[in-house]
Design a protein around this motif. Sequence first.
Motif, PDB file in Angstrom:
ATOM      1  N   GLY A  40      17.055  44.646   9.242  1.00 20.54           N
ATOM      2  CA  GLY A  40      17.871  45.638   9.928  1.00 20.54           C
ATOM      3  C   GLY A  40      18.008  45.396  11.412  1.00 20.54           C
ATOM      4  N   THR A  41      16.982  44.788  12.046  1.00 20.25           N
ATOM      5  CA  THR A  41      17.060  44.542  13.486  1.00 20.25           C
ATOM      6  C   THR A  41      18.256  43.666  13.828  1.00 20.25           C
ATOM      7  N   MET A  42      18.465  42.617  13.048  1.00 18.73           N
ATOM      8  CA  MET A  42      19.576  41.720  13.334  1.00 18.73           C
ATOM      9  C   MET A  42      20.912  42.313  12.878  1.00 18.73           C
ATOM     10  N   ILE A  43      20.890  43.141  11.837  1.00 12.72           N
ATOM     11  CA  ILE A  43      22.114  43.813  11.391  1.00 12.72           C
ATOM     12  C   ILE A  43      22.623  44.743  12.487  1.00 12.72           C
ATOM     13  N   VAL A  44      21.709  45.483  13.102  1.00 10.93           N
ATOM     14  CA  VAL A  44      22.100  46.390  14.184  1.00 10.93           C
ATOM     15  C   VAL A  44      22.521  45.599  15.420  1.00 10.93           C
ATOM     16  N   ASN A  45      21.770  44.554  15.766  1.00 12.62           N
ATOM     17  CA  ASN A  45      22.102  43.743  16.941  1.00 12.62           C
ATOM     18  C   ASN A  45      23.491  43.138  16.836  1.00 12.62           C
ATOM     19  N   ASN A  46      23.853  42.720  15.628  1.00  9.27           N
ATOM     20  CA  ASN A  46      25.143  42.070  15.405  1.00  9.27           C
ATOM     21  C   ASN A  46      26.249  43.053  15.033  1.00  9.27           C
ATOM     22  N   ARG A  47      25.933  44.350  15.093  1.00 13.10           N
ATOM     23  CA  ARG A  47      26.905  45.395  14.741  1.00 13.10           C
ATOM     24  C   ARG A  47      27.467  45.167  13.342  1.00 13.10           C
ATOM     25  N   MET A  48      26.538  44.974  12.390  1.00  7.80           N
ATOM     26  CA  MET A  48      26.927  44.663  11.018  1.00  7.80           C
ATOM     27  C   MET A  48      26.673  45.817  10.055  1.00  7.80           C
ATOM     28  N   ALA A  49      26.533  47.036  10.565  1.00  4.50           N
ATOM     29  CA  ALA A  49      26.253  48.176   9.696  1.00  4.50           C
ATOM     30  C   ALA A  49      27.363  48.357   8.653  1.00  4.50           C
ATOM     31  N   PHE A  50      28.597  48.214   9.097  1.00  6.64           N
ATOM     32  CA  PHE A  50      29.735  48.351   8.191  1.00  6.64           C
ATOM     33  C   PHE A  50      29.734  47.215   7.166  1.00  6.64           C
ATOM     34  N   ASN A 163      15.021  32.652  16.765  1.00  4.18           N
ATOM     35  CA  ASN A 163      15.527  32.368  18.116  1.00  4.18           C
ATOM     36  C   ASN A 163      17.010  32.019  18.094  1.00  4.18           C
ATOM     37  N   LYS A 164      17.415  31.254  17.092  1.00  3.29           N
ATOM     38  CA  LYS A 164      18.822  30.889  16.978  1.00  3.29           C
ATOM     39  C   LYS A 164      19.675  32.108  16.622  1.00  3.29           C
ATOM     40  N   LEU A 165      19.181  32.920  15.685  1.00 10.13           N
ATOM     41  CA  LEU A 165      19.907  34.128  15.309  1.00 10.13           C
ATOM     42  C   LEU A 165      20.046  35.074  16.499  1.00 10.13           C
ATOM     43  N   ILE A 170      23.307  37.547  20.938  1.00 10.77           N
ATOM     44  CA  ILE A 170      23.445  37.867  22.365  1.00 10.77           C
ATOM     45  C   ILE A 170      24.740  37.312  22.937  1.00 10.77           C
ATOM     46  N   ASN A 171      24.984  36.025  22.696  1.00 10.27           N
ATOM     47  CA  ASN A 171      26.193  35.386  23.236  1.00 10.27           C
ATOM     48  C   ASN A 171      26.562  34.197  22.360  1.00 10.27           C
ATOM     49  N   ARG A 172      27.590  34.368  21.573  1.00 11.65           N
ATOM     50  CA  ARG A 172      27.984  33.338  20.617  1.00 11.65           C
ATOM     51  C   ARG A 172      28.444  32.051  21.323  1.00 11.65           C
ATOM     52  N   SER A 173      29.168  32.200  22.403  1.00 11.52           N
ATOM     53  CA  SER A 173      29.666  31.024  23.132  1.00 11.52           C
ATOM     54  C   SER A 173      28.516  30.234  23.748  1.00 11.52           C
ATOM     55  N   ALA A 175      25.392  30.272  22.718  1.00 13.93           N
ATOM     56  CA  ALA A 175      24.635  29.675  21.616  1.00 13.93           C
ATOM     57  C   ALA A 175      25.299  28.395  21.131  1.00 13.93           C
ATOM     58  N   ASN A 176      26.611  28.426  21.037  1.00 15.20           N
ATOM     59  CA  ASN A 176      27.350  27.246  20.597  1.00 15.20           C
ATOM     60  C   ASN A 176      27.211  26.100  21.598  1.00 15.20           C
ATOM     61  N   SER A 177      27.202  26.443  22.907  1.00 14.93           N
ATOM     62  CA  SER A 177      27.065  25.409  23.935  1.00 14.93           C
ATOM     63  C   SER A 177      25.667  24.793  23.935  1.00 14.93           C
ATOM     64  N   ARG A 178      24.683  25.518  23.396  1.00 16.26           N
ATOM     65  CA  ARG A 178      23.315  25.003  23.302  1.00 16.26           C
ATOM     66  C   ARG A 178      23.082  24.214  22.016  1.00 16.26           C
ATOM     67  N   GLY A 179      24.144  23.937  21.278  1.00 11.83           N
ATOM     68  CA  GLY A 179      24.029  23.127  20.070  1.00 11.83           C
ATOM     69  C   GLY A 179      23.676  23.902  18.819  1.00 11.83           C
ATOM     70  N   ILE A 180      23.737  25.218  18.880  1.00 13.92           N
ATOM     71  CA  ILE A 180      23.447  26.045  17.707  1.00 13.92           C
ATOM     72  C   ILE A 180      24.728  26.228  16.898  1.00 13.92           C
ATOM     73  N   SER A 181      24.645  25.950  15.612  1.00  6.38           N
ATOM     74  CA  SER A 181      25.802  26.135  14.742  1.00  6.38           C
ATOM     75  C   SER A 181      25.955  27.624  14.429  1.00  6.38           C
ATOM     76  N   VAL A 182      26.840  28.276  15.148  1.00  8.14           N
ATOM     77  CA  VAL A 182      27.015  29.717  15.009  1.00  8.14           C
ATOM     78  C   VAL A 182      27.452  30.085  13.595  1.00  8.14           C
ATOM     79  N   THR A 183      28.403  29.341  13.067  1.00  7.55           N
ATOM     80  CA  THR A 183      28.904  29.623  11.722  1.00  7.55           C
ATOM     81  C   THR A 183      27.812  29.469  10.682  1.00  7.55           C
ATOM     82  N   ARG A 184      27.002  28.420  10.806  1.00  4.65           N
ATOM     83  CA  ARG A 184      25.920  28.198   9.849  1.00  4.65           C
ATOM     84  C   ARG A 184      24.901  29.328   9.904  1.00  4.65           C
ATOM     85  N   MET A 185      24.531  29.762  11.127  1.00  9.50           N
ATOM     86  CA  MET A 185      23.567  30.857  11.266  1.00  9.50           C
ATOM     87  C   MET A 185      24.124  32.144  10.674  1.00  9.50           C
ATOM     88  N   ASP A 186      25.404  32.400  10.951  1.00  5.07           N
ATOM     89  CA  ASP A 186      26.046  33.596  10.395  1.00  5.07           C
ATOM     90  C   ASP A 186      26.018  33.578   8.874  1.00  5.07           C
TER      91      ASP A 186
END
Length: 279
Positions: A40-50, A163-165, A170-173, A175-186
């Motif tokens: 739930g912590t990450m669901i709320v952080n990512n505004r994924m309640a819906f 940490n990646k999640l 926090i900031n998708r752009s 995270a992407n610039s740091r080499g994190i695959s945003v789509t894969r994490m999602d």
Amino acid sequence: MQVIYGWMEALLPFSWIQFDFMKNALLAVLIITPLFGILGTMIVNNRMAFFSDALGHSALTGIAVGILFGAGDTNLAMIAFGIVFALVLNRLKARQTQNTDTIISVCSSLSVALGLAILSRGGNFSKYSGLLVGDILSITAREILYLLAVLLVTAVFWLCCFNKLNAVSINRSLANSRGISVTRMDNLFAVLTACIVMLSIKWVGLMIINALLILPVASARNLSVNMREYHFFSVLFSMFSGILGLIVSFYVNVATGPTIVIISAVIYFATYLYKKICH
């Protein structure tokens, strides 16, 4: 399991723990509630309640699809459908258009309608109506082991990918610039959420599962000043609500799931008032 039952009776000398179904339910609560607290912590952080609410409602369609295709185990069909549905919703959410919430709402409504239409053919929906509120008292020892395996997988995933999640939330752009695959994490998080939600629907109920994911976390946000406290309070409130709700429902003779939600809501309002008064 008999050894665990023996320990429970020794450590908890209460009348309600003498029943095997209460022992199973308590073990299930001790596994499910930390899962909900962490997730739930990450669901709320990512505004994924819906998003999670729509995912929970899709369980009916997953069962219906399993029945249509003659699946021997509708749980597997439900999980498979949930994963596909989660990935589709995730793709829609990633577009970040003004109509995203509307599209997700349409998908959720359509999913529920299809499930109800298929399962109600011939007036047979009554045997599936228990899915609406769940019945944790019916859980078996084997199903508890499945949940325990999911808890272990979730713990490993959280240790490896938190940490990646968090960076993505926090900031998708950045995270992407740091080499994190945003789509894969999602997608990984969406699949994990789908598996946990679908596995828990039978005992929690699709009408209230989203409340159990959101309320303890919302309460934790009212008190937390850092991420460590956020997780701690979230798991604590989730477990406390689950255990107390199970005990209260036994003595009051009401459904366990709604009782847990009511207690979670009371905790939320208490922490909200505390935050307002102290800050």
